[in-house]
Design a protein around this motif. Structure first.
Motif, PDB file in Angstrom:
ATOM      1  N   UNK A  39       0.839  -1.196   0.000  1.00 39.01           N
ATOM      2  CA  UNK A  39       0.000   0.000   0.000  1.00 39.01           C
ATOM      3  C   UNK A  39       0.874   1.246   0.000  1.00 39.01           C
ATOM      4  N   UNK A  40       0.576   2.187  -0.906  1.00 37.05           N
ATOM      5  CA  UNK A  40       1.313   3.443  -0.955  1.00 37.05           C
ATOM      6  C   UNK A  40       0.776   4.350  -2.037  1.00 37.05           C
ATOM      7  N   UNK A  41       0.814   5.656  -1.816  1.00 39.06           N
ATOM      8  CA  UNK A  41       0.323   6.632  -2.804  1.00 39.06           C
ATOM      9  C   UNK A  41      -1.134   6.377  -3.201  1.00 39.06           C
ATOM     10  N   UNK A  42      -1.949   5.941  -2.243  1.00 39.64           N
ATOM     11  CA  UNK A  42      -3.367   5.649  -2.491  1.00 39.64           C
ATOM     12  C   UNK A  42      -3.553   4.515  -3.499  1.00 39.64           C
ATOM     13  N   UNK A  43      -2.548   3.634  -3.587  1.00 36.72           N
ATOM     14  CA  UNK A  43      -2.618   2.461  -4.467  1.00 36.72           C
ATOM     15  C   UNK A  43      -2.428   1.211  -3.611  1.00 36.72           C
ATOM     16  N   UNK A  44      -3.248   0.202  -3.876  1.00 42.43           N
ATOM     17  CA  UNK A  44      -3.086  -1.097  -3.220  1.00 42.43           C
ATOM     18  C   UNK A  44      -2.709  -2.121  -4.284  1.00 42.43           C
ATOM     19  N   UNK A  45      -1.663  -2.896  -4.014  1.00 44.17           N
ATOM     20  CA  UNK A  45      -1.184  -3.911  -4.952  1.00 44.17           C
ATOM     21  C   UNK A  45      -1.207  -5.276  -4.288  1.00 44.17           C
ATOM     22  N   UNK A  46      -1.858  -6.233  -4.942  1.00 37.81           N
ATOM     23  CA  UNK A  46      -1.886  -7.618  -4.482  1.00 37.81           C
ATOM     24  C   UNK A  46      -1.388  -8.517  -5.601  1.00 37.81           C
ATOM     25  N   UNK A  72      15.572 -17.606 -11.692  1.00 38.29           N
ATOM     26  CA  UNK A  72      14.272 -18.193 -11.395  1.00 38.29           C
ATOM     27  C   UNK A  72      13.214 -17.628 -12.326  1.00 38.29           C
ATOM     28  N   UNK A  73      12.157 -18.414 -12.500  1.00 38.54           N
ATOM     29  CA  UNK A  73      11.080 -18.032 -13.419  1.00 38.54           C
ATOM     30  C   UNK A  73       9.744 -18.428 -12.812  1.00 38.54           C
ATOM     31  N   UNK A  74       8.781 -17.510 -12.884  1.00 36.71           N
ATOM     32  CA  UNK A  74       7.419 -17.799 -12.427  1.00 36.71           C
ATOM     33  C   UNK A  74       6.465 -16.887 -13.188  1.00 36.71           C
ATOM     34  N   UNK A  75       5.186 -17.245 -13.167  1.00 37.01           N
ATOM     35  CA  UNK A  75       4.145 -16.392 -13.727  1.00 37.01           C
ATOM     36  C   UNK A  75       3.097 -16.161 -12.659  1.00 37.01           C
ATOM     37  N   UNK A  76       2.650 -14.910 -12.535  1.00 41.48           N
ATOM     38  CA  UNK A  76       1.560 -14.634 -11.607  1.00 41.48           C
ATOM     39  C   UNK A  76       0.778 -13.425 -12.089  1.00 41.48           C
ATOM     40  N   UNK A  77      -0.180 -12.986 -11.279  1.00 41.00           N
ATOM     41  CA  UNK A  77      -1.057 -11.893 -11.657  1.00 41.00           C
ATOM     42  C   UNK A  77      -1.029 -10.819 -10.581  1.00 41.00           C
ATOM     43  N   UNK A  78      -1.023  -9.551 -10.994  1.00 33.12           N
ATOM     44  CA  UNK A  78      -0.988  -8.414 -10.085  1.00 33.12           C
ATOM     45  C   UNK A  78      -2.297  -7.644 -10.205  1.00 33.12           C
ATOM     46  N   UNK A  79      -2.898  -7.337  -9.062  1.00 31.26           N
ATOM     47  CA  UNK A  79      -4.153  -6.580  -9.032  1.00 31.26           C
ATOM     48  C   UNK A  79      -3.892  -5.227  -8.385  1.00 31.26           C
ATOM     49  N   UNK A  80      -4.173  -4.162  -9.124  1.00 36.38           N
ATOM     50  CA  UNK A  80      -4.032  -2.796  -8.636  1.00 36.38           C
ATOM     51  C   UNK A  80      -5.413  -2.246  -8.287  1.00 36.38           C
ATOM     52  N   UNK A  81      -5.492  -1.601  -7.127  1.00 33.30           N
ATOM     53  CA  UNK A  81      -6.755  -0.998  -6.704  1.00 33.30           C
ATOM     54  C   UNK A  81      -6.503   0.460  -6.337  1.00 33.30           C
ATOM     55  N   UNK A  86     -10.926   0.271  -9.498  1.00 36.46           N
ATOM     56  CA  UNK A  86     -10.907  -0.705  -8.410  1.00 36.46           C
ATOM     57  C   UNK A  86     -10.376  -2.083  -8.795  1.00 36.46           C
ATOM     58  N   UNK A  87     -10.179  -2.353 -10.096  1.00 37.30           N
ATOM     59  CA  UNK A  87      -9.792  -3.714 -10.484  1.00 37.30           C
ATOM     60  C   UNK A  87      -8.886  -3.704 -11.715  1.00 37.30           C
TER      61      UNK A  87
END
Length: 199
Positions: A39-46, A72-81, A86-87
């Motif tokens: 959380x920072x700058x009115x942004x939430x990242x999950x 290392x290698x991986x794949x994932x998803x980032x959600x910004x609110x 909101x999504x």
């Protein structure tokens, strides 16, 4: 003739002794990827929790000290609110390239505990697929610090099983989107279990 035979025998003994002293190893591990909420700058990242692959090369300088290179290698998803979106979602590849110093403690039976610390980069590359709804994204390459420790269990002089906790301190990605900059650092947990081959 006797001198030549003696010299040959000494060379064979020296070569056998050198061959038994494994100074290098290569390992492949399965790892988990766990990132905290930022959380920072009115942004939430999950970020989603996911699994990936870790490859390492280690060179022993002394019985207690080693240098290690990691990928290392991986794949994932980032959600910004944010208040205006909101999504916001970005599917991404996460790649680590690091170098570390390893300190090996004295072995306890077949268990070899160690600590590690190093530096490197984490590369976050957006993937254009249905998991992404923010399309102005760009690749981030963020420099950070690696720390951790673990234990290797020796199966034979050539193989061991390695389990370790690895943490990577890095600035949270924003994928080049000014409105999604948290300006915060996070600790990504990268626990891993794998097999190492000594040569």
């Amino acid at each position: 003739m006797k001198k030549t035979m003696l010299l040959g025998a000494l060379m064979l003994v020296a070569a056998a002794g050198y061959a038994q002293e494994s100074r290098q190893d290569a390992s492949v591990s399965v790892m988990g990827v766990f990132a905290p909420q930022v959380n920072g700058n009115a942004v939430q990242l999950n970020a989603t929790n996911t699994a990936g692959v870790l490859a390492s090369y280690r060179y022993m300088l002394t019985p207690h000290s080693a240098l290690e290179l990691n990928y290392s290698y991986a794949q994932n998803s980032y959600a910004f609110r944010t208040s205006f979106l909101p999504n916001g979602r970005v599917a991404a590849r996460q790649q680590e390239i690091t170098g570390a110093y390893i300190y090996n403690f004295r072995s306890i039976k077949n268990f070899n505990p160690f600590l590690e610390a190093g530096v490197g980069g984490m590369i976050f590359t957006p993937i254009r697929n249905t998991g992404t709804n923010l399309f102005d994204t760009k690749q981030n390459t963020n420099v950070g610090a690696l720390f951790g420790g673990g234990v290797a269990y020796e199966l034979s002089p050539s193989f061991d099983i390695r389990a370790e906790y690895r943490g990577f301190v890095v600035k949270a990605p924003d994928f080049g989107l000014t409105n999604f900059k948290t300006n915060r650092y996070e600790v990504i947990s990268l626990p891993a279990v794998g097999v190492a081959y000594h040569f």
